[in-house]
Design a protein around this motif. Structure first.
Motif, mmCIF file in Angstrom:
data_model
loop_
_atom_site.group_PDB
_atom_site.id
_atom_site.type_symbol
_atom_site.label_atom_id
_atom_site.label_comp_id
_atom_site.label_asym_id
_atom_site.label_seq_id
_atom_site.Cartn_x
_atom_site.Cartn_y
_atom_site.Cartn_z
ATOM 1 N N MET A 178 47.533 43.713 65.481
ATOM 2 C CA MET A 178 46.117 44.330 65.241
ATOM 3 C C MET A 178 45.597 43.375 63.991
ATOM 4 O O MET A 178 46.289 42.751 63.108
ATOM 5 N N THR A 179 44.359 42.850 64.439
ATOM 6 C CA THR A 179 43.734 41.712 63.586
ATOM 7 C C THR A 179 42.690 42.750 62.668
ATOM 8 O O THR A 179 41.751 43.538 63.168
ATOM 9 N N VAL A 180 42.604 42.470 61.370
ATOM 10 C CA VAL A 180 41.568 43.056 60.412
ATOM 11 C C VAL A 180 41.048 41.997 59.713
ATOM 12 O O VAL A 180 41.435 41.041 59.303
ATOM 13 N N ASP A 181 39.525 42.347 59.991
ATOM 14 C CA ASP A 181 38.575 41.447 59.062
ATOM 15 C C ASP A 181 38.592 41.656 57.578
ATOM 16 O O ASP A 181 38.320 42.505 57.128
ATOM 17 N N LEU A 182 39.102 40.507 56.729
ATOM 18 C CA LEU A 182 39.254 40.604 55.498
ATOM 19 C C LEU A 182 38.218 39.796 54.525
ATOM 20 O O LEU A 182 38.095 39.559 53.363
ATOM 21 N N THR A 183 37.215 39.223 55.531
ATOM 22 C CA THR A 183 36.163 38.427 54.700
ATOM 23 C C THR A 183 35.214 39.061 53.773
ATOM 24 O O THR A 183 34.876 38.492 52.972
ATOM 25 N N GLN A 184 35.255 40.382 53.759
ATOM 26 C CA GLN A 184 34.160 41.377 52.950
ATOM 27 C C GLN A 184 35.127 41.856 51.742
ATOM 28 O O GLN A 184 34.712 42.704 50.940
ATOM 29 N N ALA A 185 36.378 41.629 51.831
ATOM 30 C CA ALA A 185 37.530 41.959 50.661
ATOM 31 C C ALA A 185 37.185 41.763 49.370
ATOM 32 O O ALA A 185 36.772 40.481 49.072
ATOM 33 N N ALA A 186 37.167 42.719 48.498
ATOM 34 C CA ALA A 186 36.798 42.457 47.096
ATOM 35 C C ALA A 186 38.218 42.245 46.421
ATOM 36 O O ALA A 186 38.848 43.554 46.030
ATOM 37 N N TRP A 187 38.980 41.162 46.359
ATOM 38 C CA TRP A 187 40.236 41.121 45.751
ATOM 39 C C TRP A 187 40.285 41.324 44.169
ATOM 40 O O TRP A 187 39.444 40.762 43.702
ATOM 41 N N ARG A 188 41.261 42.183 43.697
ATOM 42 C CA ARG A 188 41.161 42.025 42.425
ATOM 43 C C ARG A 188 42.943 42.368 41.863
ATOM 44 O O ARG A 188 43.776 42.698 42.712
ATOM 45 N N LYS A 189 43.067 41.710 40.775
ATOM 46 C CA LYS A 189 44.298 41.754 40.309
ATOM 47 C C LYS A 189 44.614 42.555 38.852
ATOM 48 O O LYS A 189 43.512 42.608 38.166
ATOM 49 N N SER A 190 45.897 43.021 38.682
ATOM 50 C CA SER A 190 45.934 43.978 37.534
ATOM 51 C C SER A 190 45.656 43.165 36.467
ATOM 52 O O SER A 190 45.874 42.005 36.042
ATOM 53 N N SER A 191 45.008 43.893 35.417
ATOM 54 C CA SER A 191 44.552 43.245 34.014
ATOM 55 C C SER A 191 45.979 42.755 33.260
ATOM 56 O O SER A 191 46.100 42.104 32.353
ATOM 57 N N ARG A 192 46.917 43.495 33.616
ATOM 58 C CA ARG A 192 48.408 43.253 33.018
ATOM 59 C C ARG A 192 48.868 41.822 33.497
ATOM 60 O O ARG A 192 50.056 41.574 32.972
ATOM 61 N N SER A 193 48.603 41.446 34.466
ATOM 62 C CA SER A 193 49.024 40.164 34.932
ATOM 63 C C SER A 193 48.933 38.887 34.111
ATOM 64 O O SER A 193 49.919 38.055 34.119
ATOM 65 N N GLY A 194 47.901 38.936 33.211
ATOM 66 C CA GLY A 194 47.747 37.725 32.501
ATOM 67 C C GLY A 194 47.276 36.442 33.273
ATOM 68 O O GLY A 194 47.111 36.654 34.375
ATOM 69 N N ASP A 195 47.166 35.564 32.390
ATOM 70 C CA ASP A 195 46.711 34.213 33.255
ATOM 71 C C ASP A 195 48.043 33.075 33.365
ATOM 72 O O ASP A 195 47.439 31.968 33.335
ATOM 73 N N SER A 196 49.042 33.371 33.167
ATOM 74 C CA SER A 196 50.186 32.608 33.119
ATOM 75 C C SER A 196 50.350 32.179 34.202
ATOM 76 O O SER A 196 51.465 31.275 34.571
ATOM 77 N N GLY A 197 49.902 32.710 35.726
ATOM 78 C CA GLY A 197 50.269 32.292 36.983
ATOM 79 C C GLY A 197 51.643 32.844 37.453
ATOM 80 O O GLY A 197 52.229 32.300 38.515
ATOM 81 N N GLY A 198 52.022 34.052 36.961
ATOM 82 C CA GLY A 198 53.278 34.752 37.365
ATOM 83 C C GLY A 198 53.270 35.466 38.729
ATOM 84 O O GLY A 198 52.208 35.096 39.466
ATOM 85 N N ASN A 199 54.300 36.092 38.954
ATOM 86 C CA ASN A 199 54.351 36.666 40.314
ATOM 87 C C ASN A 199 53.216 38.079 40.238
ATOM 88 O O ASN A 199 53.586 39.105 39.692
ATOM 89 N N CYS A 200 52.272 37.770 41.095
ATOM 90 C CA CYS A 200 51.101 38.902 40.961
ATOM 91 C C CYS A 200 50.745 39.202 42.384
ATOM 92 O O CYS A 200 50.691 38.275 43.313
ATOM 93 N N VAL A 201 50.195 40.273 42.553
ATOM 94 C CA VAL A 201 49.454 40.491 43.809
ATOM 95 C C VAL A 201 48.093 40.967 43.614
ATOM 96 O O VAL A 201 47.791 41.263 42.341
ATOM 97 N N GLU A 202 47.421 40.744 44.451
ATOM 98 C CA GLU A 202 45.881 41.298 44.520
ATOM 99 C C GLU A 202 45.649 42.476 45.427
ATOM 100 O O GLU A 202 46.357 42.244 46.857
#
Length: 68
Positions: A1-25
């Motif tokens: 199945m193909t899903v169109d994600l062009t309108q996705a508003a991606w967000r990351k947890s505020s607890r992730s920080g800016d250190s470039g660690g292992n994060c998901v959006e």
């Protein structure tokens, strides 16, 4: 199945920080689905869950179902 994600508003947890660690959006603004992707590989593949599946996962996390 193909899903169109062009309108996705991606967000990351505020607890992730800016250190470039292992994060998901997460993109939860899409009708009936939730996208999850690696924040270090934003052009890579995304996992797609139904809204119900995502809600069940969040309940499990909040309820301690998965341990540490």
């Amino acid at each position: 199945m193909t899903v169109d994600l062009t309108q996705a508003a991606w967000r990351k947890s505020s607890r992730s920080g800016d250190s470039g660690g292992n994060c998901v959006e997460v993109a939860s603004n899409l009708l009936g689905i939730v996208g999850v992707r690696d924040s270090k590989n934003t052009t890579g593949p995304a996992l797609i869950f139904s809204s119900g599946e995502w809600s069940a996962f969040l309940r499990g996390v909040k309820g301690g179902e998965f341990g540490r």
